[in-house]
Design a protein around this motif. Structure first.
Motif, short mmCIF file in Angstrom:
data_model
loop_
_atom_site.label_atom_id
_atom_site.label_comp_id
_atom_site.label_asym_id
_atom_site.label_seq_id
_atom_site.Cartn_x
_atom_site.Cartn_y
_atom_site.Cartn_z
N LEU A 229 43.73 51.71 41.48
CA LEU A 229 45.13 51.46 41.85
C LEU A 229 45.33 50.00 42.24
CD1 LEU A 229 46.31 54.67 43.72
CD2 LEU A 229 46.77 53.96 41.35
N ILE A 230 44.36 49.44 42.95
CA ILE A 230 44.47 48.02 43.30
C ILE A 230 44.45 47.17 42.04
CG2 ILE A 230 43.21 46.10 44.38
CD1 ILE A 230 42.62 48.07 46.71
N THR A 231 43.53 47.47 41.13
CA THR A 231 43.45 46.73 39.87
C THR A 231 44.75 46.86 39.09
OG1 THR A 231 41.07 47.11 39.74
CG2 THR A 231 42.18 46.52 37.70
N PHE A 232 45.27 48.06 39.02
CA PHE A 232 46.50 48.33 38.28
C PHE A 232 47.67 47.53 38.87
CE2 PHE A 232 50.36 50.89 37.66
CZ PHE A 232 50.37 50.98 36.27
N PHE A 233 47.84 47.59 40.18
CA PHE A 233 48.98 46.91 40.81
C PHE A 233 48.83 45.39 40.84
CE2 PHE A 233 49.70 51.21 42.71
CZ PHE A 233 50.91 51.43 42.07
N LEU A 234 47.60 44.90 40.89
CA LEU A 234 47.38 43.46 40.84
C LEU A 234 47.38 42.92 39.40
CD1 LEU A 234 44.53 42.92 43.47
CD2 LEU A 234 46.96 42.36 43.71
N LYS A 235 47.41 43.85 38.44
CA LYS A 235 47.30 43.49 37.02
C LYS A 235 46.00 42.71 36.76
CE LYS A 235 52.29 43.43 36.04
NZ LYS A 235 52.49 44.72 36.51
N ALA A 236 44.96 43.15 37.43
CA ALA A 236 43.64 42.54 37.30
C ALA A 236 42.87 43.23 36.17
CB ALA A 236 42.89 42.65 38.62
N ASN A 237 41.66 42.78 35.96
CA ASN A 237 40.78 43.35 34.95
C ASN A 237 39.94 44.46 35.58
OD1 ASN A 237 37.94 43.37 33.71
ND2 ASN A 237 39.18 42.42 32.12
N PHE A 238 40.00 45.66 34.99
CA PHE A 238 39.26 46.80 35.55
C PHE A 238 37.77 46.53 35.64
CE2 PHE A 238 43.10 49.00 34.09
CZ PHE A 238 43.40 49.75 35.21
N ILE A 239 37.21 45.96 34.59
CA ILE A 239 35.77 45.72 34.57
C ILE A 239 35.38 44.73 35.66
CG2 ILE A 239 33.83 44.92 33.16
CD1 ILE A 239 35.51 45.86 30.68
N GLY A 240 36.15 43.67 35.79
CA GLY A 240 35.85 42.66 36.81
C GLY A 240 35.94 43.21 38.23
N THR A 241 36.98 43.99 38.50
CA THR A 241 37.14 44.57 39.83
C THR A 241 36.00 45.53 40.15
OG1 THR A 241 39.54 44.36 39.69
CG2 THR A 241 38.69 45.89 41.33
N HIS A 242 35.64 46.36 39.18
CA HIS A 242 34.53 47.29 39.38
C HIS A 242 33.22 46.54 39.57
CE1 HIS A 242 36.10 51.45 38.37
NE2 HIS A 242 37.16 50.69 38.13
N LEU A 243 33.02 45.45 38.84
CA LEU A 243 31.82 44.64 38.99
C LEU A 243 31.73 44.08 40.41
CD1 LEU A 243 29.31 43.13 37.92
CD2 LEU A 243 30.89 41.32 37.19
N ILE A 244 32.82 43.51 40.90
CA ILE A 244 32.83 42.97 42.27
C ILE A 244 32.55 44.07 43.28
CG2 ILE A 244 34.25 41.84 44.04
CD1 ILE A 244 33.24 40.00 41.72
#
Length: 126
Positions: free
Chosen positions: A44-59
């Motif tokens: 949800l954070i990735t979705f709302f920030l319009k970030a990259n799912f893979i990058g967020t999960h990696l972090i």
């Protein structure tokens, strides 16, 4: 950069909630609740920030790896746990990314990846 922010925020949220559910439901929550809390937080954070799912999960995985490395007493087990954290959360991010691309349904992706994460936790904790 936004993935670092998203991964860090999601880790803080997930670990706070994980602590509460572990106290509430005990070790079984590692399989039945924690994976869903983590996937909801990350995605949800990735979705709302319009970030990259893979990058967020990696972090998120790197942060979990640091936690595992610091709090696991056995050094060999700590390194293994840290590596597995990074690889598994990266895998969940890749799966989420492609599932979301395929369906365009973030909640569906969260549920499916939450189930996969639950199964992973079941087998890894046995």
């Amino acid at each position: 950069m936004i993935e670092i922010i998203g991964g860090t925020i999601s880790a803080l949220i997930a670990y706070s909630l994980n602590g509460l559910v572990l106290k509430w439901k005990g070790r079984k929550s590692i399989v039945f609740l924690v994976p869903f809390l983590e996937e909801i937080s990350k995605d949800l954070i990735t979705f709302f920030l319009k970030a990259n799912f893979i990058g967020t999960h990696l972090i998120f995985g790197i942060i979990e790896a640091l936690y595992d490395w610091i709090y696991t007493k056995n050094r060999k087990a700590a390194w293994l746990a840290a590596i597995i954290s990074v690889l598994s959360h990266s895998f969940f991010g890749i799966c989420t990314y492609f599932l979301y691309l395929w369906t365009e349904q973030i909640l569906f992706a969260i549920v499916i990846i939450g189930i996969i994460h639950s199964l992973w936790n079941y087998f890894i904790t046995r």
